[in-house]
Design a protein around this motif. Structure first.
Motif, mmCIF file in Angstrom:
data_model
loop_
_atom_site.group_PDB
_atom_site.id
_atom_site.type_symbol
_atom_site.label_atom_id
_atom_site.label_comp_id
_atom_site.label_asym_id
_atom_site.label_seq_id
_atom_site.Cartn_x
_atom_site.Cartn_y
_atom_site.Cartn_z
ATOM 1 N N PRO A 97 -0.046 0.046 -8.467
ATOM 2 C CA PRO A 97 -1.508 -0.001 -8.381
ATOM 3 C C PRO A 97 -2.128 1.359 -8.709
ATOM 4 O O PRO A 97 -1.440 2.393 -8.682
ATOM 5 C CB PRO A 97 -1.779 -0.367 -6.913
ATOM 6 C CG PRO A 97 -0.515 -0.959 -6.415
ATOM 7 C CD PRO A 97 0.582 -0.288 -7.193
ATOM 8 N N ARG A 98 -3.401 1.359 -8.980
ATOM 9 C CA ARG A 98 -4.095 2.611 -9.287
ATOM 10 C C ARG A 98 -3.878 3.623 -8.160
ATOM 11 O O ARG A 98 -3.841 3.268 -6.985
ATOM 12 C CB ARG A 98 -5.578 2.377 -9.527
ATOM 13 C CG ARG A 98 -6.333 1.981 -8.298
ATOM 14 C CD ARG A 98 -7.797 1.707 -8.570
ATOM 15 N NE ARG A 98 -7.935 0.373 -9.118
ATOM 16 C CZ ARG A 98 -8.947 -0.020 -9.887
ATOM 17 N NH1 ARG A 98 -9.915 0.797 -10.174
ATOM 18 N NH2 ARG A 98 -8.993 -1.245 -10.335
ATOM 19 N N ASN A 157 -8.154 -3.718 -6.711
ATOM 20 C CA ASN A 157 -6.750 -3.771 -7.119
ATOM 21 C C ASN A 157 -6.401 -5.114 -7.736
ATOM 22 O O ASN A 157 -5.668 -5.183 -8.719
ATOM 23 C CB ASN A 157 -5.833 -3.463 -5.930
ATOM 24 C CG ASN A 157 -5.743 -1.980 -5.676
ATOM 25 O OD1 ASN A 157 -5.618 -1.200 -6.606
ATOM 26 N ND2 ASN A 157 -5.822 -1.582 -4.427
ATOM 27 N N TYR A 198 -10.514 1.374 -4.912
ATOM 28 C CA TYR A 198 -9.294 1.165 -4.139
ATOM 29 C C TYR A 198 -9.392 0.025 -3.128
ATOM 30 O O TYR A 198 -8.566 -0.080 -2.242
ATOM 31 C CB TYR A 198 -8.884 2.470 -3.443
ATOM 32 C CG TYR A 198 -8.441 3.506 -4.445
ATOM 33 C CD1 TYR A 198 -7.135 3.559 -4.878
ATOM 34 C CD2 TYR A 198 -9.356 4.388 -5.002
ATOM 35 C CE1 TYR A 198 -6.731 4.482 -5.823
ATOM 36 C CE2 TYR A 198 -8.961 5.317 -5.946
ATOM 37 C CZ TYR A 198 -7.654 5.369 -6.362
ATOM 38 O OH TYR A 198 -7.259 6.269 -7.294
ATOM 39 N N TYR A 225 0.827 -1.201 0.000
ATOM 40 C CA TYR A 225 0.000 0.000 0.000
ATOM 41 C C TYR A 225 0.867 1.260 0.000
ATOM 42 O O TYR A 225 1.872 1.324 0.697
ATOM 43 C CB TYR A 225 -0.917 -0.020 1.231
ATOM 44 C CG TYR A 225 -1.781 1.206 1.343
ATOM 45 C CD1 TYR A 225 -2.857 1.390 0.489
ATOM 46 C CD2 TYR A 225 -1.499 2.176 2.284
ATOM 47 C CE1 TYR A 225 -3.646 2.518 0.577
ATOM 48 C CE2 TYR A 225 -2.284 3.302 2.385
ATOM 49 C CZ TYR A 225 -3.348 3.474 1.526
ATOM 50 O OH TYR A 225 -4.116 4.598 1.616
ATOM 51 N N TRP A 277 -3.079 -6.249 1.013
ATOM 52 C CA TRP A 277 -2.516 -5.917 -0.283
ATOM 53 C C TRP A 277 -1.128 -5.359 -0.008
ATOM 54 O O TRP A 277 -0.840 -4.207 -0.163
ATOM 55 C CB TRP A 277 -3.395 -4.877 -0.984
ATOM 56 C CG TRP A 277 -3.018 -4.577 -2.394
ATOM 57 C CD1 TRP A 277 -2.418 -3.440 -2.840
ATOM 58 C CD2 TRP A 277 -3.223 -5.388 -3.536
ATOM 59 N NE1 TRP A 277 -2.227 -3.504 -4.193
ATOM 60 C CE2 TRP A 277 -2.710 -4.685 -4.638
ATOM 61 C CE3 TRP A 277 -3.765 -6.658 -3.745
ATOM 62 C CZ2 TRP A 277 -2.747 -5.199 -5.941
ATOM 63 C CZ3 TRP A 277 -3.802 -7.159 -5.032
ATOM 64 C CH2 TRP A 277 -3.299 -6.427 -6.108
#
Length: 112
Positions: free
Chosen positions: A61-62, A79, A74, A36, A107
């Motif tokens: 990641p976005r 993801n 999110y 993250y 994540w």
């Protein structure tokens, strides 16, 4: 070590994710996803230690690094949903390889 350049992959309409690659002639594709609040550049210190038979894709990641940052999407599931098409888009393998089992509710820098 090969030159590493930032690239982009459109994984779904309106969502481009940035990634860096290593060993484009490698036989075994591997997708690296940072934890993250980090980007694909998190993995740069590890790149010199990766064997040249690995075709490495490190994904942002976005909303991280220079990846697109849409207003929503999110969650861990969102993801993962974006990472799967990215792995299939970037890889020449018919399916991504699993090198680590991600925890269901996290994540955090898992290898897919």
């Amino acid at each position: 070590m090969a030159y590493i350049q930032e690239n982009f992959a459109e994984v779904m309409p309106g969502l481009r994710l940035s990634w860096g690659g290593l060993h484009p002639d490698g036989r075994v594709p591997v997708l690296l996803v940072p934890g993250y609040a980090d980007s694909w550049r998190f993995w740069l210190p590890m790149f010199p230690y990766l064997p040249d038979w690995l075709r490495v894709f490190a994904l942002s990641p976005r909303g991280h690094g220079t990846s697109d940052a849409p207003a929503t999407g999110y969650t861990v599931a969102d993801n993962a949903q974006a990472a799967l098409p990215a792995s299939l888009t970037l890889s020449t393998s018919p399916r991504p390889s699993s090198l680590a089992t991600p925890a269901a509710d996290t994540w955090h820098g898992n290898l897919l």
